[in-house]
Design a protein around this motif. Structure first.
Motif, PDB file in Angstrom:
ATOM      1  N   THR A 283       0.845  -1.196   0.000  1.00 24.11           N
ATOM      2  CA  THR A 283       0.000   0.000   0.000  1.00 24.11           C
ATOM      3  C   THR A 283       0.879   1.245   0.000  1.00 24.11           C
ATOM      4  O   THR A 283       2.036   1.189   0.412  1.00 24.11           O
ATOM      5  N   GLN A 284       0.309   2.343  -0.493  1.00 29.54           N
ATOM      6  CA  GLN A 284       1.054   3.611  -0.463  1.00 29.54           C
ATOM      7  C   GLN A 284       0.888   4.269   0.901  1.00 29.54           C
ATOM      8  O   GLN A 284      -0.195   4.263   1.472  1.00 29.54           O
ATOM      9  N   ILE A 285       1.990   4.815   1.409  1.00 31.10           N
ATOM     10  CA  ILE A 285       1.971   5.524   2.688  1.00 31.10           C
ATOM     11  C   ILE A 285       2.270   6.995   2.452  1.00 31.10           C
ATOM     12  O   ILE A 285       3.265   7.345   1.807  1.00 31.10           O
ATOM     13  N   LEU A 312      -3.747  -3.714   7.237  1.00 29.38           N
ATOM     14  CA  LEU A 312      -2.848  -2.808   6.532  1.00 29.38           C
ATOM     15  C   LEU A 312      -3.480  -1.426   6.326  1.00 29.38           C
ATOM     16  O   LEU A 312      -2.805  -0.398   6.454  1.00 29.38           O
ATOM     17  N   GLN A 313      -4.781  -1.390   6.047  1.00 26.91           N
ATOM     18  CA  GLN A 313      -5.471  -0.123   5.837  1.00 26.91           C
ATOM     19  C   GLN A 313      -5.449   0.729   7.113  1.00 26.91           C
ATOM     20  O   GLN A 313      -5.267   1.943   7.065  1.00 26.91           O
ATOM     21  N   VAL A 314      -5.608   0.082   8.263  1.00 28.32           N
ATOM     22  CA  VAL A 314      -5.572   0.796   9.547  1.00 28.32           C
ATOM     23  C   VAL A 314      -4.163   1.331   9.805  1.00 28.32           C
ATOM     24  O   VAL A 314      -3.991   2.453  10.300  1.00 28.32           O
ATOM     25  N   ILE A 315      -3.144   0.538   9.462  1.00 30.57           N
ATOM     26  CA  ILE A 315      -1.754   0.978   9.622  1.00 30.57           C
ATOM     27  C   ILE A 315      -1.503   2.226   8.776  1.00 30.57           C
ATOM     28  O   ILE A 315      -0.930   3.218   9.254  1.00 30.57           O
ATOM     29  N   ALA A 316      -1.945   2.186   7.520  1.00 30.35           N
ATOM     30  CA  ALA A 316      -1.754   3.326   6.616  1.00 30.35           C
ATOM     31  C   ALA A 316      -2.444   4.579   7.159  1.00 30.35           C
ATOM     32  O   ALA A 316      -1.865   5.676   7.150  1.00 30.35           O
ATOM     33  N   GLN A 317      -3.674   4.420   7.656  1.00 34.64           N
ATOM     34  CA  GLN A 317      -4.416   5.559   8.223  1.00 34.64           C
ATOM     35  C   GLN A 317      -3.706   6.097   9.470  1.00 34.64           C
ATOM     36  O   GLN A 317      -3.608   7.313   9.659  1.00 34.64           O
TER      37      GLN A 317
END
Length: 466
Positions: A283-285, A312-317
């Motif tokens: 994912t893009q950060i 992963l989506q929660v990590i990115a957010q």
């Protein structure tokens, strides 16, 4: 978003029996309080009705002298090594109040059955990684995060005492001033995930070299749960030694060649964009932090979070909404001037990393550096090494302040000029004159030094003149 403070969450009360059981102490003259205790405090000034005052002893102080005072403030319970006569306060007598504080912290940690604890250490990046993790976990549930520098044998149990029934995650930073300290604090926190960010040169004086630092930091794995996960830096000079310490655990590594790594890194003046690669996907950060070193911190935070199955989506957010701690690469603008406040602390590695961030800014770039402490016998040579390296950076001026400022200046063989001063009072007029000379050009200043140098004072004094 859930808060990571305890301000809205009620602390779990203590009974007299809990206190005695946790500390292995006994109530003086068998007098026990029959009401619950809401807080355990070590600061006598804040003690009030419903609190237990724990009287610590040090080389230069003995808080037993404040027991009578806290009684007048309404405090009804004291935890002491020796009973104090002529007071009505209930006294729990323990063998050692410092160790009793640790036992109380461990007792509170064990009573939180639904809590997942992350423990991290390293020579640099601890504070920023901790804040990133706090932001990630707080997307999911109430999270306790080590505050300030409460990361030693007193600070860690004090933080554990702030745990509430609402907390589902705790991010505990563990620091080391001597061998055995992290062994002690990691025993108290009983981590589900434990990891080292890096082995640098902070505290060289205390450990006699980086081998000793690696040995001290590796103690963090000694109390990791058997089912827990060890986080390992993949491209550190001491990776092999760290991996030897973690062979019996499930491991996740971060950095180039690791399980969690970055590609397509775009370093911008105040932020960073990169592609995050993990065993759970890519994912893009969009990271609101500058500098390649903060990519490493974000990779470490990702590994810790993945170990606890955070999506992963929660990590990115969480990474996108993380906020830098005070004095950690804070960007302050005034007119055409930028002051980068990185005054919280410093070691040779972080001084180079922050200077790279300065080199990416606009206009005339000035590094205002204070001394770095805790380097022991290597202090002069480490400052000389920094002077040599920094004088080749893409910046315009170095202003070194402090006892080792001359060492920085003497060793600077590159094109960047170095001015050195013993005191901030001497450096300030020079900085003011430099600003006048370059008006009306844009200028960027980086202020950084070890905590004891209080470089934020020089920064504030200069900003007042802008």
């Amino acid at each position: 978003m859930h808060t990571s403070t305890t301000s809205t969450n009620a602390l779990m009360p203590w009974s007299a029996q809990d206190l005695a059981q946790a500390t292995q102490g006994s109530w003086y003259k068998e007098r026990t309080p029959n009401t619950q205790i809401k807080r355990i405090l070590t600061n006598s000034r804040h003690a009030e009705s419903g609190d237990a005052f724990l009287a610590l002893k040090g080389e230069r102080f003995d808080a037993h002298t404040f027991v009578a005072q806290v009684q007048t403030q309404g405090c009804e319970v004291a935890i002491v090594e020796r009973p104090i006569d002529d007071v009505e306060i209930y006294q729990l007598v323990v063998a050692d109040t410092r160790l009793a504080l640790g036992l109380l912290g461990a007792f509170r940690r064990k009573s939180c059955h639904d809590l997942k604890v992350v423990a991290l250490t390293g020579s640099s990046g601890k504070t920023t990684t901790k804040e990133m993790l706090g932001s990630i976990f707080s997307q999911l549930a109430p999270t306790l995060v080590t505050r300030g520098n409460l990361n030693n044998d007193l600070g860690v149990p004090m933080m554990l005492l702030e745990l509430t029934e609402q907390h589902r995650y705790a991010v505990m930073e563990l620091g080391a001033n001597h061998q055995g300290e992290i062994d002690y604090t990691s025993h108290l926190v009983a981590p589900d995930v434990a990891g080292i960010l890096n082995i640098g040169t902070a505290h060289l004086g205390e450990f006699g070299g980086r081998e000793g630092i690696c040995q001290a930091k590796s103690e963090i794995y000694q109390h990791l749960k058997a089912s827990g996960c060890a986080i390992v830096p993949k491209n550190d000079d001491f990776t092999v030694k760290i991996e030897q310490k973690t062979q019996s655990f499930q491991c996740l590594s971060f950095g180039e060649g690791g399980d969690v790594y970055a590609t397509d890194i775009q370093l911008q003046s105040e932020s960073t964009i990169f592609l995050l690669h993990t065993p759970k996907g890519i994912t893009q950060i969009d990271l609101p932090f500058a500098g390649a070193h903060n990519v490493d911190n974000a990779l470490a935070a990702t590994a810790f979070a993945l170990a606890l199955d955070v999506p992963l989506q929660v990590i990115a957010q969480g990474l996108a909404s993380a906020v830098a701690a005070k004095g950690r690469l804070n960007f302050i603008r005034k007119k055409q001037y930028l002051c980068i406040d990185d005054t919280y602390n410093a070691n040779p590695t972080s001084m180079l990393a922050a200077s790279h961030v300065l080199s990416q800014q606009q206009g005339i770039k000035v590094l205002v550096m204070g001394d770095i402490g805790e380097l022991g016998d290597t202090a002069t040579s480490e400052h000389q090494k920094l002077g040599e390296q920094l004088s080749h950076f893409a910046i315009d001026q170095i202003v070194a302040v402090g006892e080792y400022a001359q060492a920085v200046s003497v060793a600077a063989t590159g094109p960047v000029p170095v001015a050195h001063f013993e005191t901030q009072a001497q450096a300030l007029p020079y900085l003011i004159e430099m600003i006048k000379k370059h008006q009306p050009q844009t200028m960027s200043f980086l202020f950084k030094g070890s905590r004891f140098t209080h470089m934020e004072t020089l920064m504030a004094d200069l900003m007042e003149t802008l």
